[in-house]
Enzyme design. Sequence first.
Site, PDB file in Angstrom:
ATOM      1  N   SER A 144      29.496  -2.074  -1.129  1.00  0.00           N
ATOM      2  CA  SER A 144      29.441  -1.879   0.662  1.00  0.00           C
ATOM      3  C   SER A 144      29.312  -3.238   0.992  1.00  0.00           C
ATOM      4  O   SER A 144      28.578  -4.076   0.280  1.00  0.00           O
ATOM      5  CB  SER A 144      28.282  -0.971   0.874  1.00  0.00           C
ATOM      6  OG  SER A 144      28.166  -1.370   2.391  1.00  0.00           O
ATOM      7  N   TYR A 196      18.470  -1.406   0.453  1.00  0.00           N
ATOM      8  CA  TYR A 196      20.001  -0.893   0.313  1.00  0.00           C
ATOM      9  C   TYR A 196      20.831  -2.076  -0.042  1.00  0.00           C
ATOM     10  O   TYR A 196      21.777  -1.933  -0.839  1.00  0.00           O
ATOM     11  CB  TYR A 196      20.442  -0.470   1.672  1.00  0.00           C
ATOM     12  CG  TYR A 196      21.883   0.070   1.676  1.00  0.00           C
ATOM     13  CD1 TYR A 196      22.200   1.097   0.759  1.00  0.00           C
ATOM     14  CD2 TYR A 196      22.635  -0.583   2.518  1.00  0.00           C
ATOM     15  CE1 TYR A 196      23.650   1.379   1.199  1.00  0.00           C
ATOM     16  CE2 TYR A 196      24.089  -0.199   2.600  1.00  0.00           C
ATOM     17  CZ  TYR A 196      24.420   0.994   2.078  1.00  0.00           C
ATOM     18  OH  TYR A 196      25.842   1.195   2.085  1.00  0.00           O
TER      19      TYR A 196
END
Length: 320
Positions: A159, A184
């Site tokens: 991502s 994350y």
Amino acid sequence: MTTAQQGIGSGFGFGSTADDVLDGIDLTGRLAVVTGGYSGLGLETTRALAKAGARVVVPARRPEVAEEALAGLDGVEVDELDLGDLDSVRAFAERFLASGRSVDILIGSAAIMACPETRVGPGWEAQFATGHLGHFALANRLWPALAADGGARVVSVSSLGHRRSDIRWDDPHWRTGYDKWGAYGQAKTANSLFAVHLDALGRDSGVRAFTLHPGGILTPLQRHLPREEMVGLGWIGEDGTPLNPAGFKTPEQGAATQVWAATSPKLAGLGGAYCEDCDIAPIAAGPGAPSGVRPYAVDPASAARLWALSAELTGVDAFA
């Protein structure tokens, strides 16, 4: 060395869908394993691959939920797998290998995003453990099936969030100073580095690996984010509608890059690259660059270091 981060003129782009990139591609006789393949981008990935003729195995932590979500899709089967539990990963891989089938495509689409501090296994941070270590163990345990016929592709879904953190080598499990977005980001950097080194190790066996940013998509991945936080980030308005619809992709568009990386003939002979918008992405010009990958997320030395750490933590290494 890894594939240069330079576009190859795929003919697709931001608005392309998974069906678009599979137009004219027949996957009959091919088998794909798609983690997270019953929700969000994973569900659309499963649907598109099955529509193109592939047999798709969807390992799921909640098999009954997956069965319901995938009902009516031909050529799809569900099995049980919890990526946060290495015993579960081993059991799934053993069941699959016992079937005698090879794997042509492995897509690691399952992830957790920005969750409260959560520990799994021996106290591992959940985003790193589930998103990276679980997939690392899965790919290594499935290696005999991936290498069986040559030509397999492994796609690790990263991502743009990788820009939030490099690997915290001194504290990868965030035992101090836990930050949900930093954790994350580290997990997404790990996804990218995993593909870089797997490609380096697997290319002589005909197995190539890619990583990617799917784009911004509002899916169940955001389930841990309070609405007020998403409003504050400028993603949605008070009524829950996207504030910048042109900046978000639909699930069909969001699944396109991982499906393209898994199947595109134009990627033959290439590997170890970070992709976005259905093409190989450039190196990001700086922290605020609108697209591209940060150098640390495709660094071969860091990729090898993470592989060694992951093998030590999981006790699994198909190449040892």
